[in-house]
Design an enzyme around this catalytic site. Structure first.
Site, PDB file in Angstrom:
ATOM      1  CB  CYS A 130    -115.928 -36.076 -13.320  1.00 18.12           C
ATOM      2  SG  CYS A 130    -116.144 -36.475 -11.576  1.00 18.12           S
ATOM      3  NE  ARG A 179    -101.644 -43.389 -12.614  1.00 17.76           N
ATOM      4  CZ  ARG A 179    -101.688 -42.750 -11.443  1.00 17.76           C
ATOM      5  NH1 ARG A 179    -102.189 -43.361 -10.393  1.00 17.76           N
ATOM      6  NH2 ARG A 179    -101.256 -41.517 -11.325  1.00 17.76           N
ATOM      7  CB  CYS A 204    -124.049 -44.401 -10.476  1.00 16.46           C
ATOM      8  SG  CYS A 204    -123.420 -45.765 -11.488  1.00 16.46           S
ATOM      9  CG  ASP A 252    -106.003 -40.690  -2.652  1.00 17.78           C
ATOM     10  OD1 ASP A 252    -106.208 -41.770  -3.208  1.00 17.78           O
ATOM     11  OD2 ASP A 252    -106.895 -39.981  -2.170  1.00 17.78           O
ATOM     12  CB  CYS A 281    -123.479 -53.058 -10.376  1.00 18.70           C
ATOM     13  SG  CYS A 281    -122.398 -52.007  -9.398  1.00 18.70           S
ATOM     14  CB  VAL A 339    -114.416 -49.804  -3.722  1.00 19.99           C
ATOM     15  CG1 VAL A 339    -114.578 -51.161  -3.045  1.00 19.99           C
ATOM     16  CG2 VAL A 339    -113.183 -49.817  -4.622  1.00 19.99           C
ATOM     17  CE  LYS A 384    -104.942 -27.774  -9.402  1.00 26.64           C
ATOM     18  NZ  LYS A 384    -105.662 -27.877  -8.118  1.00 26.64           N
ATOM     19  CG  ASP A 405    -120.635 -36.482  -2.181  1.00 30.68           C
ATOM     20  OD1 ASP A 405    -119.525 -36.922  -2.530  1.00 30.68           O
ATOM     21  OD2 ASP A 405    -120.783 -35.700  -1.222  1.00 30.68           O
ATOM     22  CB  CYS A 458    -128.455 -50.938 -10.756  1.00 31.03           C
ATOM     23  SG  CYS A 458    -128.640 -49.291 -10.019  1.00 31.03           S
TER      24      CYS A 458
END
Length: 379
Positions: A220, A63, A200, A140, A194, A164, A229, A248, A197
């Site tokens: 998550c 990756r 999130c 993806d 950021c 991002v 699954k 979101d 802060c």
């Protein structure tokens, strides 16, 4: 005859212009060195933060090594495409527990094919200007660290929620890549803005952002409702609210998203009233209805069982209604073991709420009778 010399600076400018013509909101170019991300990736995997996403571990450090994925790769052309639909109805849906909340990226058609097609068109435009050129488009669809690549390509910085962020457009966009074998000039990585802060991190319903820039997928809601699954941890179910596909919250709270750009792509606008659907209506879908309704949608890939599992949890979190109980009981007689596990939990939650709905009335009557009799109110 000698090949003409290519002015790569001019070509890079053309690539960005072509990308904009194809509907990309941003195009940047970066090298392939992601060595600084290799240890964090291995640490993330060692902590099992990838959950049941076995493919994350299967490809390991590839990756972070685009040259192993596509030998000969010298640069990555990174693109972003805005997806936020008009009238996204965030609060309107989240505040109505009988409604279904679907992550805004999934309200319309599947973005994979659309973006890949346009990336291929971009690749062909580049090819027409080069005597020798090879490329591979990805959306993806390959083991690449697309967010660090997008950051290195100047499309924004990676926020503490791991997404991002662009200071002029927020974070509501998809990413895609072209791996190319020509030495294009690279763009500059932007400053991370950021600061201190942590909005999130604190807003996340399940505490999935375990430290800045690190997400434990096992907590998550996006992972739980889409990638996972199996059975969802009972302790997490009440925290999911009415979110049946994705979440979101970390983007909604981000201050930079007050500058968010809306999408002008018709494919990304809401279909099938998904931004204003009742949980019970969606719960009633059988498999043929599910498959037909979500043809061309990213939702289709989770399958009918995960769909019913997710909605069962949301119904368990909804206020008590007899019609909810009736729908759950009916589903229980005709569903898989996976769905039954969550339907049973939801019924238990509804029954507890039914007791709470009745009990205050009893207490009020008791108080009235006590007052009428002149008894102490705690008698």
């Amino acid at each position: 005859m000698a090949e003409p010399t290519i002015n790569y600076q001019q070509l890079a400018e053309k690539i960005k212009s072509w990308g904009e013509e194809l509907g990309f909101a941003g195009v940047g170019i970066c090298g392939i060195d992601l060595a600084e991300h290799e240890k964090p990736l291995l640490d993330w995997l060692d902590n099992n933060y990838h959950g049941s996403m076995d493919y994350m571990a299967r490809h390991g450090l590839m990756r972070a090594r685009a040259y192993e994925l596509v030998p000969g790769t010298l640069r990555v052309v990174s693109v972003r495409m805005n997806y936020l639909p008009e009238g996204a109805k965030f609060a309107q849906t989240l505040k109505q527990p009988d409604k279904a909340y679907v992550s805004r990226y999934a309200l319309g058609r599947d973005y994979h094919k659309l973006m890949r097609k346009r990336l291929k068109q971009l690749g062909e435009k580049i090819k027409s200007h080069c005597a020798s050129f090879n490329y591979r488009p990805f959306v993806d669809s390959a083991p690449v660290l697309e967010r660090p690549l997008a950051e290195n390509a100047g499309l924004g910085w990676v926020g503490k929620h791991s997404l991002v962020i662009d200071e002029k457009s927020g974070s509501w966009f998809f990413l895609g890549e072209l791996l190319v074998d020509i030495p294009l000039p690279v763009d500059t990585k932007p400053e991370n803005k950021c600061g201190s802060c942590v909005a999130c991190m604190t807003i996340c319903p399940t505490g999935a952002i375990v430290e800045p820039y690190v997400v434990d997928a096992r907590k998550c809601i996006s992972y739980l409702t889409i990638e996972h699954k199996g059975v969802i941890d009972e302790a997490l179910r009440p925290l999911m609210g009415n979110r049946i596909y994705g979440c979101d919250d970390c983007q909604l709270i981000c201050p930079w998203n007050k500058y968010a750009s809306l999408s002008n792509e018709s494919d990304f606008q809401s279909r099938h009233n998904l931004d204003n659907s009742n949980l019970l209506d969606l719960f009633a879908f059988d498999e043929p209805t599910f498959m037909k309704t979500f043809e061309g949608s990213p939702i289709r890939r989770i399958g009918i069982d995960a769909w019913h599992r997710n909605i069962a949890i949301a119904l368990g979190n909804a206020p008590y209604q007899q019609e909810v109980v009736d729908a759950l009981e009916q589903k229980l007689s005709q569903c898989s073991d996976l769905v039954a596990e969550h339907v049973t939990w939801a019924l238990h939650q509804q029954h507890k709420k039914a007791t709470l709905v009745v009990e205050p009335k009893r207490q009020t009557l008791r108080l009235i009778r006590a007052v009428e009799k002149g008894l102490p109110r705690d008698a």
